[in-house]
Design a protein around this motif. Structure first.
Motif, PDB file in Angstrom:
ATOM      1  N   SER A 111     -10.178   2.175  83.513  1.00  0.00           N
ATOM      2  CA  SER A 111     -11.281   2.186  84.484  1.00  0.00           C
ATOM      3  C   SER A 111     -10.756   2.247  85.917  1.00  0.00           C
ATOM      4  O   SER A 111     -11.324   2.938  86.762  1.00  0.00           O
ATOM      5  CB  SER A 111     -12.166   0.949  84.293  1.00  0.00           C
ATOM      6  OG  SER A 111     -11.405  -0.229  84.428  1.00  0.00           O
ATOM      7  N   ILE A 113      -7.767   3.526  86.874  1.00  0.00           N
ATOM      8  CA  ILE A 113      -7.174   4.847  87.063  1.00  0.00           C
ATOM      9  C   ILE A 113      -8.288   5.881  87.257  1.00  0.00           C
ATOM     10  O   ILE A 113      -8.218   6.728  88.153  1.00  0.00           O
ATOM     11  CB  ILE A 113      -6.318   5.229  85.823  1.00  0.00           C
ATOM     12  CG1 ILE A 113      -5.127   4.268  85.686  1.00  0.00           C
ATOM     13  CG2 ILE A 113      -5.840   6.675  85.896  1.00  0.00           C
ATOM     14  CD1 ILE A 113      -4.069   4.382  86.739  1.00  0.00           C
ATOM     15  N   ASP A 114      -9.339   5.750  86.446  1.00  0.00           N
ATOM     16  CA  ASP A 114     -10.461   6.679  86.543  1.00  0.00           C
ATOM     17  C   ASP A 114     -11.135   6.554  87.907  1.00  0.00           C
ATOM     18  O   ASP A 114     -11.499   7.560  88.534  1.00  0.00           O
ATOM     19  CB  ASP A 114     -11.464   6.380  85.417  1.00  0.00           C
ATOM     20  CG  ASP A 114     -12.641   7.329  85.434  1.00  0.00           C
ATOM     21  OD1 ASP A 114     -12.403   8.547  85.550  1.00  0.00           O
ATOM     22  OD2 ASP A 114     -13.783   6.866  85.346  1.00  0.00           O
ATOM     23  N   ALA A 117      -8.864   8.144  90.450  1.00  0.00           N
ATOM     24  CA  ALA A 117      -8.889   9.604  90.246  1.00  0.00           C
ATOM     25  C   ALA A 117     -10.152  10.193  90.864  1.00  0.00           C
ATOM     26  O   ALA A 117     -10.106  11.237  91.522  1.00  0.00           O
ATOM     27  CB  ALA A 117      -8.821   9.924  88.751  1.00  0.00           C
ATOM     28  N   GLY A 120      -9.959  10.919  94.409  1.00  0.00           N
ATOM     29  CA  GLY A 120      -8.980  11.921  94.821  1.00  0.00           C
ATOM     30  C   GLY A 120      -7.565  11.385  94.991  1.00  0.00           C
ATOM     31  O   GLY A 120      -6.717  12.023  95.612  1.00  0.00           O
ATOM     32  N   PHE A 121      -7.290  10.204  94.418  1.00  0.00           N
ATOM     33  CA  PHE A 121      -5.949   9.633  94.520  1.00  0.00           C
ATOM     34  C   PHE A 121      -4.918  10.582  93.909  1.00  0.00           C
ATOM     35  O   PHE A 121      -5.153  11.151  92.848  1.00  0.00           O
ATOM     36  CB  PHE A 121      -5.917   8.288  93.786  1.00  0.00           C
ATOM     37  CG  PHE A 121      -4.654   7.505  93.977  1.00  0.00           C
ATOM     38  CD1 PHE A 121      -4.501   6.681  95.079  1.00  0.00           C
ATOM     39  CD2 PHE A 121      -3.613   7.598  93.067  1.00  0.00           C
ATOM     40  CE1 PHE A 121      -3.340   5.949  95.262  1.00  0.00           C
ATOM     41  CE2 PHE A 121      -2.446   6.873  93.241  1.00  0.00           C
ATOM     42  CZ  PHE A 121      -2.308   6.043  94.344  1.00  0.00           C
ATOM     43  N   ASP A 122      -3.755  10.746  94.582  1.00  0.00           N
ATOM     44  CA  ASP A 122      -2.750  11.705  94.116  1.00  0.00           C
ATOM     45  C   ASP A 122      -1.664  11.001  93.287  1.00  0.00           C
ATOM     46  O   ASP A 122      -0.686  10.484  93.823  1.00  0.00           O
ATOM     47  CB  ASP A 122      -2.135  12.420  95.315  1.00  0.00           C
ATOM     48  CG  ASP A 122      -1.320  13.638  94.888  1.00  0.00           C
ATOM     49  OD1 ASP A 122      -0.903  13.694  93.714  1.00  0.00           O
ATOM     50  OD2 ASP A 122      -1.108  14.522  95.732  1.00  0.00           O
ATOM     51  N   PHE A 123      -1.841  11.005  91.954  1.00  0.00           N
ATOM     52  CA  PHE A 123      -0.889  10.345  91.067  1.00  0.00           C
ATOM     53  C   PHE A 123       0.451  11.081  91.031  1.00  0.00           C
ATOM     54  O   PHE A 123       1.499  10.463  90.859  1.00  0.00           O
ATOM     55  CB  PHE A 123      -1.464  10.234  89.652  1.00  0.00           C
ATOM     56  CG  PHE A 123      -2.693   9.389  89.582  1.00  0.00           C
ATOM     57  CD1 PHE A 123      -2.605   8.008  89.503  1.00  0.00           C
ATOM     58  CD2 PHE A 123      -3.953   9.963  89.624  1.00  0.00           C
ATOM     59  CE1 PHE A 123      -3.735   7.214  89.457  1.00  0.00           C
ATOM     60  CE2 PHE A 123      -5.097   9.184  89.576  1.00  0.00           C
ATOM     61  CZ  PHE A 123      -4.996   7.806  89.494  1.00  0.00           C
ATOM     62  N   ASN A 124       0.414  12.409  91.185  1.00  0.00           N
ATOM     63  CA  ASN A 124       1.674  13.162  91.206  1.00  0.00           C
ATOM     64  C   ASN A 124       2.560  12.693  92.351  1.00  0.00           C
ATOM     65  O   ASN A 124       3.776  12.595  92.195  1.00  0.00           O
ATOM     66  CB  ASN A 124       1.411  14.655  91.340  1.00  0.00           C
ATOM     67  CG  ASN A 124       0.891  15.255  90.049  1.00  0.00           C
ATOM     68  OD1 ASN A 124       1.075  14.669  88.972  1.00  0.00           O
ATOM     69  ND2 ASN A 124       0.243  16.403  90.132  1.00  0.00           N
ATOM     70  N   PHE A 127       4.189   9.376  91.200  1.00  0.00           N
ATOM     71  CA  PHE A 127       5.181   9.437  90.121  1.00  0.00           C
ATOM     72  C   PHE A 127       6.349  10.369  90.449  1.00  0.00           C
ATOM     73  O   PHE A 127       7.455  10.172  89.948  1.00  0.00           O
ATOM     74  CB  PHE A 127       4.513   9.844  88.812  1.00  0.00           C
ATOM     75  CG  PHE A 127       3.509   8.839  88.315  1.00  0.00           C
ATOM     76  CD1 PHE A 127       3.680   7.483  88.562  1.00  0.00           C
ATOM     77  CD2 PHE A 127       2.396   9.238  87.594  1.00  0.00           C
ATOM     78  CE1 PHE A 127       2.759   6.542  88.112  1.00  0.00           C
ATOM     79  CE2 PHE A 127       1.469   8.310  87.126  1.00  0.00           C
ATOM     80  CZ  PHE A 127       1.648   6.968  87.391  1.00  0.00           C
ATOM     81  N   ARG A 128       6.093  11.428  91.254  1.00  0.00           N
ATOM     82  CA  ARG A 128       7.191  12.344  91.589  1.00  0.00           C
ATOM     83  C   ARG A 128       7.946  11.905  92.833  1.00  0.00           C
ATOM     84  O   ARG A 128       9.146  12.091  92.917  1.00  0.00           O
ATOM     85  CB  ARG A 128       6.632  13.755  91.833  1.00  0.00           C
ATOM     86  CG  ARG A 128       6.086  14.413  90.587  1.00  0.00           C
ATOM     87  CD  ARG A 128       5.583  15.816  90.900  1.00  0.00           C
ATOM     88  NE  ARG A 128       4.893  16.376  89.744  1.00  0.00           N
ATOM     89  CZ  ARG A 128       4.138  17.460  89.792  1.00  0.00           C
ATOM     90  NH1 ARG A 128       3.982  18.111  90.936  1.00  0.00           N
ATOM     91  NH2 ARG A 128       3.543  17.915  88.702  1.00  0.00           N
TER      92      ARG A 128
END
Lengths: 421, 421
Positions: A111, A113-114, A117, A120-124, A127-128
């Motif tokens: 919930s 993370i959703d 998301a 517009g959160f940038d997970f890349n 993690f990158r």
């Protein structure tokens, strides 16, 4: 300003001076989740004591990752009569530093993370390109690793190899490794032939292949190389400590830090970048006090980006302080600043508004509160009915079969206990 | 073909017919991590039994998320003498379906996330557009929720409201809710006035605000609306079951499924889309057998994208089968296909190459294997030295103070036990 692993080192001096010059700081964190067990209403019961709230969050919330840290620095410009605001948005990820460094596991709650998301959160980016970090214990361990390696190396003029244990004869060398050991022994012999003039170093190619480089050098060159190597190692260590350096700087600055609903942010910050959280809340040792490039415009909402949330929090704080007519947060009233107590808002606790870091917690009267148990079919309306003779009540659910019931007329509590039990 | 929540419903018929027409299928999964405790060498000891390996993976690997599922379908085109290959790359995420649906928590392992990030894995696609799923138990629960709501609704001609419990008088209605209850009661009265001609429905706006819609309708219109509503609910249910529908189709097809190092993929697939894994490996009930748009070109490597890995695995399988001279995987030899045993490769087990789903596991002789305990300072070389009289040995570490030692000359084991213990 967006800060990732890519530009972290170059941004650090900007961050340091922003903290240095600031009158106060605002912070905010974004996490991969909130609770690994109880739902939010069980996690935040309205009649928790500060200790209970703290222990629940410590138990159920610390295995999530703080992966975005917003810092906003506020500096009052006397000449212009306005605040200079600098906002930093740090992306954070515990990228393993080397083969022996901790391989952090963290929980994600769908919930949360959703929700991020959908904002517009940038997970890349996390993690990158997230900035790594170490807590104090991990930093000490890594420093010791480096020192151990250094004490075994050619700092004393001896070649850098670990001498084989004399108790173990060549009989312990298995067949398939004999050829290799033979080759290593040649290095050994070389070192006897050039007792002072050899520099031996293990290097790694870009493809992670390791090899030994042996150079014949004079004493001065050898020392120069040793110095270089130590500087390189210090830099590697700094890179590994990473984002924790920003937290250290905030903590050392001693400046006022403001936040909204900041208990969880402070707990995660200590847990992730300092040390294991203590069993009871004696977080007094971390007395963080904290403050622009106006990178945000309130007209363009970017809520739930940590930097923006910190920015908004700071603005609210200024408005509130202006409203109250105090100017204690300007640098010209620094003496007042030190008098500010460190308080963390306790969300959804009825009668204890904050956790007090700088002194004992509030002890509200609770003799109008009853602990009630009942069959698991009962609903809030059943409790209202049971207590209907006592006026309005407030129900704080504990679990399926128990709740705290607060009577509004405190003088009735004795009567009530008599008639009920 | 890339499949996310956005195009899932439209792609489903393409996926179904690809499975339907295929001669065999290849699958591959990408996970958020591998082990929440032991490191890989402890997790995959060379002398694990199939049961031990299974139980270790069940215990330490199932709380990670399978967030990308690759499916590649292979269909032999007799006329062209070549394979028609269709590849699907599904992005998967347990987005909570509604307020009462499970809020899944999953673990991420930094090294795994970092590895996937370095391969260009798109986490935003997973978290923003991943296809949801339900396991069988969750599907049943949701179906029951719908049925319960339906049985309370106006399917029988009665208006859709839950009649208030007659045992609770209005005395149980708290002051602040009386006005609201009064209004609801008007609805109640309305329903008496129009016993057969009312349609009552709770609707939700885009902003999640709920409201009650009451329409005066004749019997036919009411039934039509009920049917529409049931169809809408069935569609919602299908959406929630989501990616699990693809797994059901693969399972039902009874086709041969190939994969590389597939134990973990199969376990995650069962765990995430079917049910809790059984205590011992009796996965016989899930006898999955599984097949183009050639969307991949072997010249352009996209390793560690699940769809590409499945594609490569299928190609390897075809080459291997060609090499062995068997054509059992073509549709013209379907009778042979059913004779193929279901075997899952067991990585790094010395003497048991696979876990047998369709029959008893191999029972290799292990009377040349010794269980040895020792002080925690010991290294592999100390064990070599201890056993130097017995020729070459193989050491499988269990933990810091114990290991399995396999002697190469099995006839020496009795001698050895005598002289050592």
């Amino acid at each position: 300003m967006e800060v990732t692993r890519t530009n972290f080192k170059d941004s650090l001096s900007t961050v340091y001076s922003a903290i240095e010059e600031a009158d106060f700081l605002a912070i905010d964190g974004e996490f991969s989740g909130i609770s690994d067990g109880p739902n939010v209403s069980a996690l935040t019961n309205g009649l928790d004591t500060p200790e209970e709230r703290y222990m629940k969050l410590k138990k159920h919330s610390m295995d999530f990752l703080l992966f975005q840290f917003g810092l906003c620095t506020f500096t009052y410009d006397q000449a212009e009569s306005k605040y200079v605001i600098k906002t930093f948005n740090f992306y954070i990820f515990p990228k393993p530093f080397n083969r022996t460094s901790p391989d952090t596991k963290f929980i994600c709650q769908s919930s949360s993370i959703d929700f991020l998301a959908s904002q517009g959160f940038d997970f890349n980016k996390v993690f990158r390109h997230g900035i790594p970090y170490l807590n104090q214990e991990e930093e000490v361990q890594l420093r010791e690793q480096y020192e151990e390696r250094r004490s075994q190396s050619n700092g004393s003029g001896n070649p850098s190899y670990i001498s084989p244990n004399p108790n173990k004869g060549p009989g312990s060398v298995p067949e398939e490794h004999r050829e290799y050991i033979g080759r290593v022994d040649n290095v050994h012999l070389l070192s006897y032939r050039f007792p002072k003039g050899l520099h031996v170093e293990t290097l790694e190619t870009e493809k992670k292949e390791r090899y030994i480089q042996i150079s014949k050098v004079d004493d001065e060159e050898r020392k120069r190389r040793e110095r270089q190597k130590q500087e390189r190692e210090q830099e590697e260590l700094n890179d590994a400590v990473g984002f924790s350096r920003v937290i250290h700087a905030i903590s050392k600055s001693g400046k006022l830090v403001v936040g909204h609903n900041m208990l969880l942010d402070v707990m995660h910050t200590i847990h992730q970048f300092y040390c294991v959280l203590p069993e009871v809340q004696n977080t007094h040792h971390l007395y963080m006090n904290t403050v622009g490039f106006p990178s945000y415009d309130t007209a363009q909402e970017q809520l739930h980006e940590a930097g923006y949330d910190a920015f908004i929090t700071g603005l609210c704080f200024i408005s509130m302080a202006n409203y109250l007519g105090t100017a204690f947060y300007t640098r010209y009233n620094a003496s007042l600043t030190s008098g500010v107590s460190a308080r963390l808002f306790l969300m959804r606790i009825i009668d204890i508004p904050y956790l007090n870091i700088s002194g004992p917690d509030l002890q509200p009267k609770r003799d109008h509160v009853l602990y009630v148990t009942f069959p698991k079919e009962w609903k809030t309306s059943d409790l209202y009915q049971l207590f209907s003779a006592f006026g309005n009540i407030q129900v704080s659910w504990i679990d399926d079969t128990s709740a705290f019931v607060s009577l509004s007329q405190t003088d009735q509590h004795l009567q009530c206990s008599t008639s009920l039990f």
